[in-house]
Design a protein around this motif. Sequence first.
Motif, PDB file in Angstrom:
ATOM      1  N   SER A  94       0.851  -1.206   0.000  1.00 21.40           N
ATOM      2  CA  SER A  94       0.000   0.000   0.000  1.00 21.40           C
ATOM      3  C   SER A  94       0.879   1.245   0.000  1.00 21.40           C
ATOM      4  CB  SER A  94      -0.924  -0.021   1.220  1.00 21.40           C
ATOM      5  OG  SER A  94      -0.157  -0.155   2.412  1.00 21.40           O
ATOM      6  N   MET A  95       2.124   1.049  -0.488  1.00 16.63           N
ATOM      7  CA  MET A  95       3.048   2.198  -0.581  1.00 16.63           C
ATOM      8  C   MET A  95       2.513   3.182  -1.621  1.00 16.63           C
ATOM      9  SD  MET A  95       5.480   2.165   1.450  1.00 16.63           S
ATOM     10  CE  MET A  95       7.242   1.994   1.636  1.00 16.63           C
ATOM     11  N   PRO A  96       2.934   4.475  -1.521  1.00 18.15           N
ATOM     12  CA  PRO A  96       2.497   5.474  -2.497  1.00 18.15           C
ATOM     13  C   PRO A  96       2.883   5.068  -3.922  1.00 18.15           C
ATOM     14  CG  PRO A  96       3.661   6.512  -0.683  1.00 18.15           C
ATOM     15  CD  PRO A  96       3.830   5.034  -0.514  1.00 18.15           C
ATOM     16  N   GLU A  97       2.142   5.593  -4.894  1.00 14.41           N
ATOM     17  CA  GLU A  97       2.333   5.204  -6.297  1.00 14.41           C
ATOM     18  C   GLU A  97       3.779   5.356  -6.757  1.00 14.41           C
ATOM     19  OE1 GLU A  97       0.783   7.141 -10.388  1.00 14.41           O
ATOM     20  OE2 GLU A  97      -0.791   6.207  -9.159  1.00 14.41           O
ATOM     21  N   ASP A  98       4.412   6.487  -6.435  1.00 12.13           N
ATOM     22  CA  ASP A  98       5.778   6.711  -6.948  1.00 12.13           C
ATOM     23  C   ASP A  98       6.748   5.686  -6.362  1.00 12.13           C
ATOM     24  OD1 ASP A  98       7.250   8.904  -4.592  1.00 12.13           O
ATOM     25  OD2 ASP A  98       5.203   8.113  -4.475  1.00 12.13           O
ATOM     26  N   VAL A  99       6.518   5.303  -5.107  1.00  9.19           N
ATOM     27  CA  VAL A  99       7.390   4.290  -4.488  1.00  9.19           C
ATOM     28  C   VAL A  99       7.171   2.938  -5.167  1.00  9.19           C
ATOM     29  CG1 VAL A  99       7.974   3.102  -2.334  1.00  9.19           C
ATOM     30  CG2 VAL A  99       7.323   5.528  -2.274  1.00  9.19           C
ATOM     31  N   GLN A 100       5.886   2.644  -5.471  1.00 10.31           N
ATOM     32  CA  GLN A 100       5.599   1.370  -6.155  1.00 10.31           C
ATOM     33  C   GLN A 100       6.318   1.306  -7.503  1.00 10.31           C
ATOM     34  OE1 GLN A 100       1.571  -0.085  -6.253  1.00 10.31           O
ATOM     35  NE2 GLN A 100       1.010   0.889  -4.309  1.00 10.31           N
ATOM     36  N   GLU A 101       6.188   2.418  -8.255  1.00 10.62           N
ATOM     37  CA  GLU A 101       6.844   2.455  -9.572  1.00 10.62           C
ATOM     38  C   GLU A 101       8.327   2.105  -9.414  1.00 10.62           C
ATOM     39  OE1 GLU A 101       3.539   4.412 -11.993  1.00 10.62           O
ATOM     40  OE2 GLU A 101       5.413   3.381 -12.521  1.00 10.62           O
TER      41      GLU A 101
END
Length: 621
Positions: free
Chosen positions: A313-320
């Motif tokens: 559930s990490m923020p989108e930029d971290v997931q990318e």
Amino acid sequence: MTDYDVVIIGGGHAGCEAALACARMGVKTIMFVMNLDSIAMMPCNPNIGGTSKGHLVREIDALGGEMAKNIDKTFIQSRMLNTGKGPAVHSLRAQADKAAYATEMLKTLQSEPNLSLRQSEVTDISVQNGELKGVFTRSGAFTPCKAAVICVGTYMRSRCLCGDVITDVGPNGLKNAKRLSESFAKLDVSMMRFKTGTPARIDGATIDRSKMQIQPGDEVITPFSFDTDASGAQRVQVPCYLTYTNERTHRIIRQNLSRSPIYSNIIEGTGARYCPSIEDKIVRFADKDRHQVFIEPEGENTTEMYVSGMSTSMPEDVQEAMYRTVPGLENCRLTRNGYAIEYDCIDATQLTLSLEFKHIKGLFSAGQFNGSSGYEEAAAQGLVAGINAALFALKKPAMTIDRSEGYIGVLIDDLTAKGSDEPYRMMTSRAEYRLLLRQDNADLRLMPKGYAAGLVPKDRFERFEAKRESIEREIKRVGQVMATPEANAFLRSQNSAELNSGVPLRDLIKRPELDYLKLAPIDRNRPKITRDVAEQVNVRIKFEGYIKRQTEQVERFKRLEDKKLPENIDYSTISGLRIEARQKLSAAMPANIGRASRITGVSPSDTAVLLAYIKKARVQS
Ligand SMILES: Cc1cc2nc3c(=O)[nH]c(=O)nc-3n(C[C@H](O)[C@H](O)[C@H](O)COP(=O)(O)OP(=O)(O)OC[C@H]3O[C@@H](n4cnc5c(N)ncnc54)[C@H](O)[C@@H]3O)c2cc1C
């Protein structure tokens, strides 16, 4: 308004089994669902089965449920897991084509004569004097019924979290359900808040398969359903891929932990220890330098791939950033973010073994809403609750399954006797009688129950009886057929000790280097039998000693289960019981000594006090 005998609230894995069971048992049934296009949706992993979950699917099939047949029609890869270990942990696991799975299930539901489907949100449950009367939907319409099964999954007051982006929705962005939680509060139903999570989906056209290990399906496919013809189940399969996280992945996550809704305490719900997010893994297993990641296709007609092992559930930029550190995913394009979902569910100790509320007659509950996690766990409960809602409507006694009869029995007993303070996931270690509860004999253990309940059709049961007789006949025959020293050349070829005199064939089957199938060349009059029957003959003879010991343990278990506790017993008056035990027993009001002994907080000495108490009460009566 048409009168229905049973109302099913929800069209997920629990709701589908419950609705089909009721309709097939001849009761008039309606299923209410928030969105008809989301029936049998798989919001998370694209597979059915796996260790212990495969057992549940086989047991659902044996009782007359649908999940096994549905996955046999829609799988894209199949593997028998743990074949290097004993038969107790052999488990089937199949990759599903998610879209085909849902379409096939909808087709089956729509073709069921006694079943109506209705897209509408149930907002209130009407109960009078402890008895269910019917349900209200958002339109204000009232549907009276004799029984209802609540299968609302992860939708109750749910919200989805991805970093600090919080959306007031259900899974996959679908509308959540709010008002029913208020209705439960009015009905004095105690609720909990749980959470689960899912990984991102990536575009399969943007991954580099050459950097990952291919994971093909089995050459010979074993179907889930005992009714599926194995020869017709063989097909071309789609591979999965194995890769690993690395120190770069772990560093990105560690550096951004403060932005995780889990580690910044935004999330209120309790998550499953045995289904950790990648963030949890990095924190809890900090010594590990890599974690397995399986890239799994979501279907044949989509390029979307599921990143198993990296739920987040990490923020989108971290997931990318973090997904692109994984070998093979360097240039991957995300198609959906990973997210966590938290939702309301009930404390299942408020339910009986038939999944009926102890304080509301005719109201049953099943699935994730009971505090479990997983499609298979949900479907198993939906089936049992559906069967019992139908039996309730037909004024027939309930059907229950105990811990010695099936994983379904373990699941329901654990949830209703002990409860769970996190999403409950089935595991083989939970089943103390697992050598008897193998996936290969689920029909021998449970099909008679499904038939007696009126769900397994007569023709299917007759085929089953023929199989059962053929197993017993063959076990008897190999006990009478003698292997003689004439077989020594064959035994030498199998590196097995030679014979000095004749021995029953069954004695050779017991030898570790031999088995029933291998002995065919020296067993001239062997009758033509199916693979299933051969497997039973082999396992029953090879593991005879273990099976006998476990059967004796089950007899001891059953003796304690048979020691009934009076419904109106007052635990506060029983001297020798510890205070905690008195409180827990009074809250749970267990039906027998066995269940009392499994309640968290009831010690073996408390159980001994209870045994002495009912013995004395019997002598005095
Ligand atoms: C994001 C996410 C991640 C997950 N991760 C995992 C995992 O890692 N491992 C795992 O084992 N399981 C996981 N699961 C759980 C898995 O999806 C569920 O176990 C399974 O779907 C539960 O089935 P169910 O039938 O109980 O409920 P669901 O499949 O949730 O279905 C509920 C149904 O009820 C309907 N409904 C709800 N409220 C109402 C109402 N008031 N009126 C009418 N209809 C209503 C909905 O429309 C839906 O059809 C995850 C689920 C989600 C959403």
